[in-house]
Design an enzyme around this catalytic site. Sequence first.
Site, PDB file in Angstrom:
ATOM      1  N   CYS A  61      40.004 -10.662  28.403  1.00  0.00           N
ATOM      2  CA  CYS A  61      38.866 -10.900  27.516  1.00  0.00           C
ATOM      3  C   CYS A  61      38.900 -12.308  26.948  1.00  0.00           C
ATOM      4  O   CYS A  61      39.648 -12.596  26.007  1.00  0.00           O
ATOM      5  CB  CYS A  61      38.870  -9.864  26.388  1.00  0.00           C
ATOM      6  SG  CYS A  61      37.526 -10.084  25.206  1.00  0.00           S
TER       7      CYS A  61
ATOM      8  N   CYS B 138      37.810 -12.597  23.332  1.00  0.00           N
ATOM      9  CA  CYS B 138      38.834 -12.135  22.380  1.00  0.00           C
ATOM     10  C   CYS B 138      39.937 -13.175  22.192  1.00  0.00           C
ATOM     11  O   CYS B 138      40.396 -13.411  21.077  1.00  0.00           O
ATOM     12  CB  CYS B 138      39.475 -10.836  22.879  1.00  0.00           C
ATOM     13  SG  CYS B 138      38.331  -9.535  23.313  1.00  0.00           S
ATOM     14  N   ASP B 139      40.365 -13.790  23.295  1.00  0.00           N
ATOM     15  CA  ASP B 139      41.587 -14.598  23.268  1.00  0.00           C
ATOM     16  C   ASP B 139      41.396 -16.079  23.585  1.00  0.00           C
ATOM     17  O   ASP B 139      42.335 -16.865  23.476  1.00  0.00           O
ATOM     18  CB  ASP B 139      42.598 -14.010  24.270  1.00  0.00           C
ATOM     19  CG  ASP B 139      42.927 -12.561  23.957  1.00  0.00           C
ATOM     20  OD1 ASP B 139      43.008 -12.223  22.768  1.00  0.00           O
ATOM     21  OD2 ASP B 139      43.088 -11.770  24.899  1.00  0.00           O
TER      22      ASP B 139
END
Length: 319
Positions: free
Chosen positions: A136, A139-140
């Site tokens: 992701c 997300c990261d």
Amino acid sequence: MKKIFDCIIIGSGPAGYTAAIYIARADLNHILYTGPIPGGQLIKTNEIENYPGFPKGVKGYLLMENFKKQAEKFGTKIYFNNVIDINFKLNNIHEILLDNNKKIQTKTIIIATGAYPKYLNIDNEKALIGHGISTCATCDGFFFKKKDVAVIGGGDKALEEAIFLSKLCNRIYIIIRKSKMRASKIMQKKIYNINNIKLLFNFEIKKIIGKKKLEYLICKKNYSNEEKKINVKAMFLAIGNSPNTNIFKNKISLDKNGYILTKKNSTKTNIPGVFAAGDVKDKIYRQAITSAGTGCMAAIEVEKYLSSLDLDLDLDLEE
């Protein structure tokens, strides 16, 4: 006497929430269990540009929050539990077991458990998840600002991840094992107009190097012995999904890849009263809008099934 619900919905992506909206408006007694990722995979999608009704696009998590609010508006009860086992068809009633050991009985079930990201399944991959390997980018990606990173895959998801990362990272390598991308034309056009994205066709990851964190990748070119060392601090996997059907194995008809089989032009499974919607049954389209559509279909088919069941009971006939 134990309460028996009209319908239990398992899953909280577009399919599950859409089913809940229709089931609630039909005034059926029901519960939706979210599963481990409330909102499904879309909550990890940064920008959705092709969902009708949002000409400026919409964040994935906002879209799913709207789905949830709409279901709740019509009376859907939402619980953040996982279903860990199911006994299908106990005297015309299905029984599900939750992660809190509670058992729930229901006349019908809509399975909308979605899918999960695939991995390369090579050495060191799982060990470095969270330490340079991710599924992701939204997300990261922030943790790798101004670094070189790689995205694995050639579909829309991979290109979307790369576009997002291009605003944060120094250079993005998109590693594609085939000679062309399978992404939509509009996504491909976007990629070719971004200067810090480099495409590597016909390459596969052979080694992931790093002890406590990702240090670099070794790629091999298909049909040759050419190897390439790519110095990146992160690798984002976008190579497809597998359906979340582990608890249904040997209990419901699945295809060879684990997707739930349904009757043609229907969400009906091989078990009466059990329906499947969204990515758990769809390995072709896999879009938010098609998932929502099958959620609607499943809810309508639940209504029809319950009506026929009530009629059979009135006539004192077996199903």
